[in-house]
Structures are given as structure tokens and as C-alpha cells.
Design a protein around this motif. Structure first.
Motif, PDB file in Angstrom:
ATOM      1  N   ARG A 136       0.808  -1.224   0.000  1.00 38.97           N
ATOM      2  CA  ARG A 136       0.000   0.000   0.000  1.00 38.97           C
ATOM      3  C   ARG A 136       0.837   1.268   0.000  1.00 38.97           C
ATOM      4  N   ALA A 137       2.122   1.124  -0.190  1.00 38.12           N
ATOM      5  CA  ALA A 137       3.002   2.300  -0.203  1.00 38.12           C
ATOM      6  C   ALA A 137       2.705   3.212  -1.389  1.00 38.12           C
ATOM      7  N   TYR A 138       2.038   2.680  -2.411  1.00 39.14           N
ATOM      8  CA  TYR A 138       1.735   3.461  -3.605  1.00 39.14           C
ATOM      9  C   TYR A 138       0.721   4.573  -3.332  1.00 39.14           C
ATOM     10  N   LEU A 139      -0.006   4.498  -2.212  1.00 40.67           N
ATOM     11  CA  LEU A 139      -1.049   5.486  -1.922  1.00 40.67           C
ATOM     12  C   LEU A 139      -0.477   6.891  -1.841  1.00 40.67           C
ATOM     13  N   SER A 140       0.664   7.020  -1.196  1.00 40.60           N
ATOM     14  CA  SER A 140       1.313   8.332  -1.081  1.00 40.60           C
ATOM     15  C   SER A 140       1.716   8.867  -2.448  1.00 40.60           C
ATOM     16  N   GLU A 141       2.304   8.004  -3.291  1.00 38.49           N
ATOM     17  CA  GLU A 141       2.746   8.431  -4.616  1.00 38.49           C
ATOM     18  C   GLU A 141       1.563   8.804  -5.504  1.00 38.49           C
ATOM     19  N   ASN A 142       0.492   8.032  -5.409  1.00 41.59           N
ATOM     20  CA  ASN A 142      -0.680   8.310  -6.235  1.00 41.59           C
ATOM     21  C   ASN A 142      -1.330   9.640  -5.862  1.00 41.59           C
ATOM     22  N   LEU A 143      -1.414   9.912  -4.560  1.00 42.86           N
ATOM     23  CA  LEU A 143      -1.998  11.188  -4.133  1.00 42.86           C
ATOM     24  C   LEU A 143      -1.133  12.355  -4.592  1.00 42.86           C
ATOM     25  N   PHE A 144       0.179  12.198  -4.498  1.00 42.37           N
ATOM     26  CA  PHE A 144       1.069  13.261  -4.971  1.00 42.37           C
ATOM     27  C   PHE A 144       0.899  13.478  -6.471  1.00 42.37           C
ATOM     28  N   PHE A 145       0.763  12.408  -7.227  1.00 36.15           N
ATOM     29  CA  PHE A 145       0.580  12.520  -8.681  1.00 36.15           C
ATOM     30  C   PHE A 145      -0.709  13.284  -8.992  1.00 36.15           C
ATOM     31  N   ILE A 146      -1.768  13.032  -8.238  1.00 38.32           N
ATOM     32  CA  ILE A 146      -3.041  13.732  -8.458  1.00 38.32           C
ATOM     33  C   ILE A 146      -2.876  15.229  -8.191  1.00 38.32           C
ATOM     34  N   ILE A 147      -2.201  15.569  -7.082  1.00 31.82           N
ATOM     35  CA  ILE A 147      -1.978  16.977  -6.751  1.00 31.82           C
ATOM     36  C   ILE A 147      -1.118  17.642  -7.819  1.00 31.82           C
ATOM     37  N   PHE A 148      -0.049  16.956  -8.225  1.00 32.00           N
ATOM     38  CA  PHE A 148       0.881  17.499  -9.216  1.00 32.00           C
ATOM     39  C   PHE A 148       0.178  17.753 -10.546  1.00 32.00           C
ATOM     40  N   LEU A 149      -0.553  16.758 -11.038  1.00 32.77           N
ATOM     41  CA  LEU A 149      -1.225  16.892 -12.328  1.00 32.77           C
ATOM     42  C   LEU A 149      -2.328  17.936 -12.274  1.00 32.77           C
ATOM     43  N   SER A 150      -3.080  17.982 -11.172  1.00 30.75           N
ATOM     44  CA  SER A 150      -4.166  18.949 -11.032  1.00 30.75           C
ATOM     45  C   SER A 150      -3.641  20.372 -11.075  1.00 30.75           C
ATOM     46  N   PHE A 151      -2.506  20.601 -10.416  1.00 32.20           N
ATOM     47  CA  PHE A 151      -1.943  21.950 -10.409  1.00 32.20           C
ATOM     48  C   PHE A 151      -1.479  22.357 -11.806  1.00 32.20           C
ATOM     49  N   ILE A 152      -0.834  21.447 -12.510  1.00 32.27           N
ATOM     50  CA  ILE A 152      -0.372  21.766 -13.870  1.00 32.27           C
ATOM     51  C   ILE A 152      -1.555  22.134 -14.766  1.00 32.27           C
ATOM     52  N   LEU A 153      -2.621  21.349 -14.712  1.00 32.32           N
ATOM     53  CA  LEU A 153      -3.794  21.635 -15.533  1.00 32.32           C
ATOM     54  C   LEU A 153      -4.420  22.978 -15.148  1.00 32.32           C
ATOM     55  N   TRP A 154      -4.507  23.234 -13.840  1.00 35.58           N
ATOM     56  CA  TRP A 154      -5.092  24.502 -13.388  1.00 35.58           C
ATOM     57  C   TRP A 154      -4.254  25.693 -13.835  1.00 35.58           C
ATOM     58  N   SER A 155      -2.935  25.551 -13.837  1.00 32.74           N
ATOM     59  CA  SER A 155      -2.062  26.671 -14.188  1.00 32.74           C
ATOM     60  C   SER A 155      -2.249  27.113 -15.637  1.00 32.74           C
ATOM     61  N   PHE A 156      -2.808  26.245 -16.479  1.00 35.60           N
ATOM     62  CA  PHE A 156      -3.039  26.598 -17.882  1.00 35.60           C
ATOM     63  C   PHE A 156      -4.501  26.940 -18.165  1.00 35.60           C
ATOM     64  N   HIS A 157      -5.326  27.025 -17.128  1.00 34.67           N
ATOM     65  CA  HIS A 157      -6.746  27.283 -17.372  1.00 34.67           C
ATOM     66  C   HIS A 157      -7.036  28.669 -17.954  1.00 34.67           C
ATOM     67  N   PRO A 158      -6.163  29.699 -17.745  1.00 30.60           N
ATOM     68  CA  PRO A 158      -6.460  30.987 -18.402  1.00 30.60           C
ATOM     69  C   PRO A 158      -6.512  30.916 -19.917  1.00 30.60           C
ATOM     70  N   PHE A 159      -5.949  29.858 -20.509  1.00 35.64           N
ATOM     71  CA  PHE A 159      -5.987  29.721 -21.963  1.00 35.64           C
ATOM     72  C   PHE A 159      -7.401  29.422 -22.466  1.00 35.64           C
TER      73      PHE A 159
END
Length: 237
Positions: A86-109
């Protein structure tokens, strides 16, 4: 009979108009952002290069790592281990936060609401990351502790790295295995650096109160999962 098709035709016309508006907005925002990028690209490139330097430093300290007894840590006392499965839970949550922020940063387009320029936002984010990562590099090279993670413990073939066969093994970071299975860079968590910088950035430039509350809940969850997966320490004595 054509009147039966009128709603569909009307919807197609409206969709075409909205698509045209969206495309115009994307083109306009791209033009403005490229102008800013032409002025700030050197600073952005320096920030990206430092991300590689940070990874290179983390790879280098792994060669100095020596496994030892699991640290007596307050966080380990109150949070049970997730376990290897179950160690993957930490990595998966970080990936969700990381990807969500990248997508949000381009939303002004694509969105009408705009509170920042994407290039300037990432310039500020990278500046914060560089400062925090520079402090992190200094910290984990001055205090090398035996890693409590599963692959850093005594008996693991990844706990001690043999001398590199070539300089390219170091420069290429043995990607991706060398990035995922690092040891020695224990203090302090790189995942939390990114998470806190991203969430603090949204706290300042974001507009949705619900998302802000959710983001901070994810920060708390991420910090607990990192300790529970034995990726870092909370308070060692």
C-alpha cells in the motif's frame, strides 16, 4: 419535416460559435504568453535546470547512504506502516496533486476568469522550489540518516549503491528507477515541498473556496501518508 431537425441545427450553430470564441481566446492567450516567455525564458530555464540539479544531488547522496536500524520517530509511533503493498497510496496522491496543479495553471488559456499569466506563475513557483530545494540539498548532505523506507533498509539490494560503471549512470539518474528508489535524501520531503508550494500558490491565485479547503485537506493527508509509508520522518530522537 425539417422543423424536427431545427433544435439539432441550432445546437450545432451554437457549438460552432462557442468553439470559434474558444479558439480565438486560446490564440490570444498564447500570443500574450509567448511575449512574456520571450522576456523570461532564461529564468524559467534556470529553474528547470535546477530541478535536474536537485535530482542529481539526491542521486549522489544515495551513494553515501548506509542502512541502519529503523529510526525511533514520533510519527512512526503514532502512524502504523502502510506496508509495501500500500506504499503506492502516497505516490498516487502526490501525482493527483501534481497533475491537477499543472492543468489549473493553464486554465487561463480556455477560461474567461483570469488572475495571472501562466508564464509568470510558473516563474514564481520555480523560484520558490529552487530556494526550498537548495536548502534541502544542504540539509540531506549535512545529515545523512539511514532511510526507513522499505528499499533503504538493511538487506535490501537497493540500500547501498555500488560504484557507478560510468558517469552517464549518474548524469542520467538511472531514470526512472533511480528517481523512485532513492535513499539518503531523508530530510526533508521533496513531495511536501512541491505540494505546499502548489497549494500555497492556489491559495493566493485560485478563486474557488471549496477547492482551497480540499487542497489543504489533501496536504494533511499527503503528510500523513508520507510518514506512514516511511518516506520521511516527523520527529526523531
Amino acid at each position: 419535416m425539417i422543423w424536427k431537425w431545427m433544435p439539432l441545427i441550432s445546437s450545432m450553430v451554437d457549438f460552432g460559435r462557442e468553439s470559434s470564441k474558444l479558439w480565438k481566446r486560446i490564440c490570444m492567450e498564447t500570443y500574450v504568453e509567448l511575449q512574456i516567455l520571450a522576456e523570461k525564458w532564461k529564468l524559467l530555464l534556470a529553474g528547470l535546470i535546477f530541478q535536474y540539479i536537485h535530482g542529481l544531488s539526491a542521486r549522489g547522496v544515495h551513494y553515501l547512504h548506509l542502512p541502519g536500524p529503523i529510526l525511533q520517530d514520533f510519527g512512526f509511533k503514532i502512524l502504523p506502516e502502510l506496508g509495501v503493498q500500500r506504499a503506492y497510496l502516497s505516490e498516487n496522491l502526490f501525482f493527483i496533486i501534481f497533475l491537477s496543479f499543472i492543468l489549473w495553471s493553464f486554465h487561463p488559456f480556455v477560461c474567461h476568469s483570469k488572475r495571472f499569466y501562466t508564464v509568470l506563475l510558473w516563474l514564481r513557483v520555480l523560484t520558490c522550489l529552487v530556494v526550498c530545494q537548495a536548502l534541502r540539498i544542504f540539509t540531506f548532505y549535512s545529515t545523512i540518516l539511514p532511510g526507513p523506507n522499505y528499499h533503504c533498509r538493511e538487506g535490501s539490494p537497493l540500500a547501498i549503491l555500488p560504484p557507478p560503471n560510468s558517469i552517464f549512470e549518474i548524469l542520467l539518474l538511472n531514470f526512472p528507477r533511480g528517481v523512485i528508489y532513492g535513499c539518503g535524501d531523508l530530510i526533508f520531503s521533496s513531495h511536501m515541498i512541491f505540494t505546499l508550494v502548489f497549494v500555497r500558490t492556489y491559495q493566493k491565485y485560485g478563486s474557488k473556496r471549496f477547492v482551497k479547503v480540499l487542497a489543504w485537506l489533501l496536504v494533511i493527508s499527503q503528510s500523513l501518508l508520507i510518514v506512514a509509508s516511511r518516506n520521511t520522518i516527523l520527529l526523531t530522537w
